[in-house]
Design an enzyme around this catalytic site. Structure first.
Site, PDB file in Angstrom:
ATOM      1  N   ASP A 118       0.819  -1.218   0.000  1.00 63.16           N
ATOM      2  CA  ASP A 118       0.000   0.000   0.000  1.00 63.16           C
ATOM      3  C   ASP A 118       0.850   1.264   0.000  1.00 63.16           C
ATOM      4  O   ASP A 118       0.383   2.323  -0.412  1.00 63.16           O
ATOM      5  CB  ASP A 118      -0.893   0.055   1.256  1.00 63.16           C
ATOM      6  CG  ASP A 118      -1.830  -1.137   1.362  1.00 63.16           C
ATOM      7  OD1 ASP A 118      -1.776  -2.018   0.493  1.00 63.16           O
ATOM      8  OD2 ASP A 118      -2.608  -1.182   2.328  1.00 63.16           O
ATOM      9  N   ASP A 206      -2.815   5.429  -2.985  1.00 63.98           N
ATOM     10  CA  ASP A 206      -2.101   4.390  -2.250  1.00 63.98           C
ATOM     11  C   ASP A 206      -1.333   3.579  -3.296  1.00 63.98           C
ATOM     12  O   ASP A 206      -1.810   3.410  -4.421  1.00 63.98           O
ATOM     13  CB  ASP A 206      -3.079   3.453  -1.526  1.00 63.98           C
ATOM     14  CG  ASP A 206      -3.690   4.078  -0.266  1.00 63.98           C
ATOM     15  OD1 ASP A 206      -3.480   5.287  -0.036  1.00 63.98           O
ATOM     16  OD2 ASP A 206      -4.368   3.346   0.481  1.00 63.98           O
ATOM     17  N   HIS A 255      -7.699  -0.386  -3.558  1.00 62.86           N
ATOM     18  CA  HIS A 255      -6.577  -1.241  -3.959  1.00 62.86           C
ATOM     19  C   HIS A 255      -6.987  -2.219  -5.050  1.00 62.86           C
ATOM     20  O   HIS A 255      -7.935  -2.978  -4.904  1.00 62.86           O
ATOM     21  CB  HIS A 255      -5.972  -1.975  -2.758  1.00 62.86           C
ATOM     22  CG  HIS A 255      -5.553  -1.003  -1.684  1.00 62.86           C
ATOM     23  ND1 HIS A 255      -5.296  -1.389  -0.393  1.00 62.86           N
ATOM     24  CD2 HIS A 255      -5.350   0.350  -1.716  1.00 62.86           C
ATOM     25  CE1 HIS A 255      -4.953  -0.326   0.321  1.00 62.86           C
ATOM     26  NE2 HIS A 255      -4.972   0.743  -0.464  1.00 62.86           N
ATOM     27  N   ASP A 257      -5.623  -4.872  -6.104  1.00 67.65           N
ATOM     28  CA  ASP A 257      -5.120  -6.249  -6.104  1.00 67.65           C
ATOM     29  C   ASP A 257      -6.069  -7.323  -5.572  1.00 67.65           C
ATOM     30  O   ASP A 257      -5.637  -8.456  -5.323  1.00 67.65           O
ATOM     31  CB  ASP A 257      -3.718  -6.328  -5.462  1.00 67.65           C
ATOM     32  CG  ASP A 257      -3.630  -5.700  -4.097  1.00 67.65           C
ATOM     33  OD1 ASP A 257      -4.651  -5.213  -3.606  1.00 67.65           O
ATOM     34  OD2 ASP A 257      -2.526  -5.700  -3.520  1.00 67.65           O
ATOM     35  N   CYS A 361      -0.716  -7.981  -1.069  1.00 68.00           N
ATOM     36  CA  CYS A 361      -0.707  -6.808  -0.174  1.00 68.00           C
ATOM     37  C   CYS A 361       0.485  -6.840   0.785  1.00 68.00           C
ATOM     38  O   CYS A 361       1.050  -5.804   1.120  1.00 68.00           O
ATOM     39  CB  CYS A 361      -1.953  -6.794   0.705  1.00 68.00           C
ATOM     40  SG  CYS A 361      -3.503  -6.831  -0.157  1.00 68.00           S
TER      41      CYS A 361
HETATM   42  O1  DAV Z   1     -11.608  -6.593  -1.937  1.00 69.32           O
HETATM   43  O2  DAV Z   1     -11.470  -5.833   0.067  1.00 69.32           O
HETATM   44  C1  DAV Z   1      -8.827  -5.155  -0.306  1.00 69.32           C
HETATM   45  C2  DAV Z   1      -7.423  -4.868  -0.718  1.00 69.32           C
HETATM   46  C3  DAV Z   1      -6.554  -4.738   0.481  1.00 69.32           C
HETATM   47  N1  DAV Z   1      -5.257  -4.183   0.144  1.00 69.32           N
HETATM   48  C4  DAV Z   1     -11.041  -5.916  -1.088  1.00 69.32           C
HETATM   49  C5  DAV Z   1      -9.773  -5.193  -1.440  1.00 69.32           C
END
Ligand code: DAV
Length: 383
Positions: A118, A206, A255, A257, A361
């Site tokens: 992040d 981020d 995010h 990913d 992550c």
């Molecule tokens: O689908 O909750 C979370 C990504 C965390 N870096 C989600 C994305």
């Protein structure tokens, strides 16, 4: 493994270089769960915590036994990588329970340093500290400074950059955002219309919003990256092509990913309920890339006190174009990647998930072999 043991196993010199998400990984940072907090409410955070979450209204240090269990899995992940010849470094945690302030605001605590992805984006020989978009994460870059200082000394070609620190005053967030939301459908309507909690008064992103594919980088426009942030990245990397993508179907878009994961040249894993839009798919189609829908998650719910969705199932770490680390209980995702021709390395990680995500992550690339290739010689006007 101590610093001295590691020096013995990896005597080579430090190289900062990573242009994509799949080339052979040689050196990586893996996060640590020590002292991680459930941060207090603040404008951006409030919009991310799911409506039915067990975290609503809670804040304070995470229970020590959950920290210990997460650290066991993080250490084990680091050892799995080292056994495969990958050098692993760890950030330096701070006392995240201390209140923080800038001239503009105060926050009652910080967050932690579990998800390095992040905070620091590695693009080529550059490591870039992201602006971040939550107040509780404003100082998180400090946990990575000992490593960044070290790489800067050890690799004469490393570029160390930091994006402009944002003010994060009330002007950076829409103050009426939550009042417009009653149901999940309301949320989906807003996110589909690209109406997110952050405003455009200053660049925000981020680092986990970036998906790198050589000369082309896609950045998710959502709760934790605004268009000004994406424009900043575009101007910061004039030799690259930076594309903004948004994914209707995600009520909490933070995010990229768990949504859109490049696996190897020609292949993307896309979340089936956060499908890439036709106007964005075009770039991939005309360059003969395949976008496959990720297998369903193995779990109906995320583990307790977790911000992220069950789609952490697809938050995989590619070690090289034939090898991928997948969370060990995600049987469907493992099977799909196996069928796609990967050697799948199962990594138990569910205890670490609440600390900020899964295997992608929890890492930041320092060195992957390979250079900056052009995988998309045909471009789409206006994207
Ligand atoms: O689908 O909750 C979370 C990504 C965390 N870096 C989600 C994305």
């Amino acid at each position: 493994m101590t610093q001295a043991d590691q020096k013995e196993q990896f005597p080579g010199k430090t190289i900062v270089n990573s242009w994509n998400e799949w080339d052979p990984l040689k050196h990586v940072i893996v996060g640590i769960a020590d002292g991680c907090m459930i941060p207090p409410s603040e404008p951006a955070m409030e919009c991310k915590v799911p409506i039915d979450s067990d975290m609503k209204g809670q804040w304070g240090p995470r229970p020590q036994e959950t920290v210990d269990k997460a650290n066991i899995q993080l250490d084990n992940f680091a050892d799995i990588l080292r056994k495969r010849g990958i050098r692993v470094d760890r950030p330096t945690p701070m006392d995240f329970s201390q209140p923080i302030k800038t001239p503009d605001w105060e926050n009652l605590s910080m967050f932690g340093c579990m998800p390095p992805r992040d905070v620091v984006a590695t693009v080529g020989n550059e490591m870039l500290e992201a602006t971040m978009s939550y107040r509780c994460r404003w100082f998180e870059y400090l946990c990575y400074r000992p490593l960044l200082e070290q790489y800067f000394k050890e690799d004469p070609n490393m570029r160390w950059e930091a994006a402009p620190k944002p003010r994060l005053t009330g002007r950076s967030y829409k103050d009426n955002y939550l009042s417009r939301i009653m149901t999940i459908e309301d949320r989906l309507k807003l996110t589909a219309a690209k109406d997110f909690v952050t405003t455009e008064v200053e660049p925000l992103f981020d680092a986990a919003e970036l998906a790198r594919m050589g000369k082309d980088v896609v950045v998710q426009h959502g709760f934790t990256a605004n268009l000004a942030g994406i424009d900043w990245l575009r101007r910061h990397f004039p030799d690259l092509r930076v594309h903004a993508m948004n994914f209707p179907g995600d009520p909490y878009p933070i995010h990229i990913d768990c949504t859109f994961i490049p696996l190897r040249p020609g292949l993307i894993l896309n979340n089936p309920i956060r499908k890439a839009l036709p106007e964005h798919r075009k770039l991939f189609e005309i360059n003969d890339w395949q976008i496959v829908e990720a297998a369903p998650p193995a779990h109906k719910n995320p583990p307790p006190l977790c911000y992220s969705s069950v789609w952490l199932s697809m938050n995989v770490l590619v070690l090289d174009p034939k090898t991928v680390c997948v969370e060990a209980s995600e049987i469907h995702q493992m099977e799909q990647l196996d069928k796609l021709g990967f050697e799948v390395v199962p990594v138990p990680f569910r205890d670490a998930n609440p600390f900020g995500g899964s295997l992608h992550c929890a890492t930041t690339d320092v060195y992957r072999e390979g250079g900056c290739e052009d995988y998309f010689p045909r471009q789409v006007e206006g994207f």
